[in-house]
Design a protein around this motif. Structure first.
Motif, PDB file in Angstrom:
ATOM      1  N   ASN A 151      -2.972   3.650  -2.495  1.00 15.08           N
ATOM      2  CA  ASN A 151      -3.224   2.508  -3.497  1.00 15.08           C
ATOM      3  C   ASN A 151      -2.888   1.112  -2.910  1.00 15.08           C
ATOM      4  O   ASN A 151      -1.784   1.523  -2.331  1.00 15.08           O
TER       5      ASN A 151
ATOM      6  N   TRP B  64      -1.742  -2.626  -3.732  1.00 17.38           N
ATOM      7  CA  TRP B  64      -1.056  -3.203  -4.881  1.00 17.38           C
ATOM      8  C   TRP B  64      -1.245  -4.932  -4.311  1.00 17.38           C
ATOM      9  O   TRP B  64      -0.955  -5.211  -3.274  1.00 17.38           O
TER      10      TRP B  64
ATOM     11  N   GLN C 196      -0.217  -5.638  -9.363  1.00 12.68           N
ATOM     12  CA  GLN C 196      -1.483  -5.176 -10.002  1.00 12.68           C
ATOM     13  C   GLN C 196      -2.333  -4.203  -8.876  1.00 12.68           C
ATOM     14  O   GLN C 196      -2.132  -4.539  -7.872  1.00 12.68           O
ATOM     15  N   PRO C 197      -2.979  -3.090  -9.641  1.00 14.31           N
ATOM     16  CA  PRO C 197      -3.751  -2.435  -8.536  1.00 14.31           C
ATOM     17  C   PRO C 197      -4.896  -3.342  -7.956  1.00 14.31           C
ATOM     18  O   PRO C 197      -5.418  -4.228  -8.637  1.00 14.31           O
ATOM     19  N   ASN C 198      -5.103  -3.112  -6.846  1.00 14.88           N
ATOM     20  CA  ASN C 198      -5.831  -3.758  -5.996  1.00 14.88           C
ATOM     21  C   ASN C 198      -6.806  -3.194  -4.927  1.00 14.88           C
ATOM     22  O   ASN C 198      -7.144  -3.363  -3.842  1.00 14.88           O
TER      23      ASN C 198
ATOM     24  N   GLU D  17       0.866  -1.417   0.009  1.00 12.07           N
ATOM     25  CA  GLU D  17       0.155   0.037   0.053  1.00 12.07           C
ATOM     26  C   GLU D  17       1.009   1.244   0.077  1.00 12.07           C
ATOM     27  O   GLU D  17       1.898   1.359   0.487  1.00 12.07           O
TER      28      GLU D  17
ATOM     29  N   ALA E 138       4.433  -0.921  -9.192  1.00 12.72           N
ATOM     30  CA  ALA E 138       4.116  -1.095 -10.691  1.00 12.72           C
ATOM     31  C   ALA E 138       5.097  -1.884 -11.479  1.00 12.72           C
ATOM     32  O   ALA E 138       4.911  -2.658 -12.163  1.00 12.72           O
TER      33      ALA E 138
ATOM     34  N   ASN F 194       4.775   3.723  -5.422  1.00 17.54           N
ATOM     35  CA  ASN F 194       3.908   3.347  -6.196  1.00 17.54           C
ATOM     36  C   ASN F 194       4.428   2.655  -7.515  1.00 17.54           C
ATOM     37  O   ASN F 194       4.164   1.890  -8.209  1.00 17.54           O
TER      38      ASN F 194
END
Ligand SMILES: CC(C)(COP(=O)(O)OP(=O)(O)OC[C@H]1O[C@@H](n2cnc3c(N)ncnc32)[C@H](O)[C@@H]1OP(=O)(O)O)[C@@H](O)C(=O)NCCC(=O)NCCS
Length: 221
Positions: free
Chosen positions: A188, A190, A171-173, A153, A166, A162
């Protein structure tokens, strides 16, 4: 006369090491933490955008900052059991401690999921080391401990963290939120699965001291 090497600790988590061609993660013994104190005293997070959620020792004023930072690790070490553990590593570059990279497991036997936490000395940032140390600790998690997932996070404006996630195939979660310096902000989330990690698994990272550590973390063979 050569200085004798420090003896291995009685406590296996402190003997775990991860080595990449660039840097090493070494178990955060008190002697290693002491060598990091000058960086902590100088300041790890001194201006917005604030990277850490509350409560965070590193936001306090010195010398409370150093004292709270040490207490947080002593408490974390003392809390290790099957349902919660946190491995604290000092990041070492050319023999010099430059930051920390932690690995956390919650109900690991059931979920086989880890999360990570890290920081680097401000003058060591933006040189690819953040990515290197995350790859190192992911190698420990997936190869050494048999993890199935890694989560991360980072606040929406923490571009470095971030970008590391990436770039390593997470992957975005979804999103979460937390306070930092008392104010709420979006995080965000992940997720990196074992399959995704295997797709870019490195062959030049080595582990030491892992088998002896497994029983301490409640990980069966
Ligand atoms: C997060 C941290 C460990 C990353 O380490 P780093 O060495 O700075 O990161 P890297 O040099 O490996 O850079 C990784 C990527 O982020 C990008 N990046 C780094 N700093 C950036 C910044 N301030 N703004 C925008 N992009 C940045 C790099 O260009 C690189 O991008 P790429 O993958 O496209 O090449 C470090 O920045 C840090 O200690 N930050 C403060 C504490 C923190 O945020 N911890 C994480 C809490 S979730």
């Amino acid at each position: 006369m050569d200085t004798p090497a420090a003896p291995a600790s009685t406590y296996p988590p402190l003997n775990v090491q991860v080595h990449t061609p660039v840097l090493s993660l070494l178990g955060a013994t008190d002697a290693m933490l002491e060598r990091l104190v000058p960086i902590v005293r100088k300041g790890v997070a001194t201006e917005p955008p604030w990277p850490f959620d509350d409560p965070m020792s590193l936001y306090q004023d010195s010398p409370n900052r150093e004292w709270a930072w040490l207490r947080a690790m002593w408490a974390g070490r003392g809390r290790v059991n099957e349902s919660f553990w946190r491995l604290y590593f000092v990041v070492v570059l050319d023999g010099e401690p430059i930051g920390m990279q932690d690995l956390i497991g919650v109900d690991f036997a059931a979920f086989r999921t880890v999360t990570t936490f890290s920081w680097l000395s401000p003058d060591a940032r933006r040189r690819g080391l953040g990515r290197e140390m995350r790859q190192a600790v992911l190698h420990l998690a997936f190869e050494g401990l048999g993890a199935r997932r890694a989560e991360s996070e980072a606040f929406f404006d923490n571009h470095a963290s971030n970008r590391v996630s990436a770039a390593l195939g997470y992957q975005p979660n979804g999103i979460a939120w937390a306070t930092r310096h008392g104010d709420p902000a979006d995080l965000n989330r992940w997720l990196l699965t074992r399959e995704q990690w295997l797709a870019s698994r490195r062959t030049d990272i080595t582990l030491a001291g892992v088998p002896d550590c497994l029983p301490v973390l409640g990980i069966g063979s």
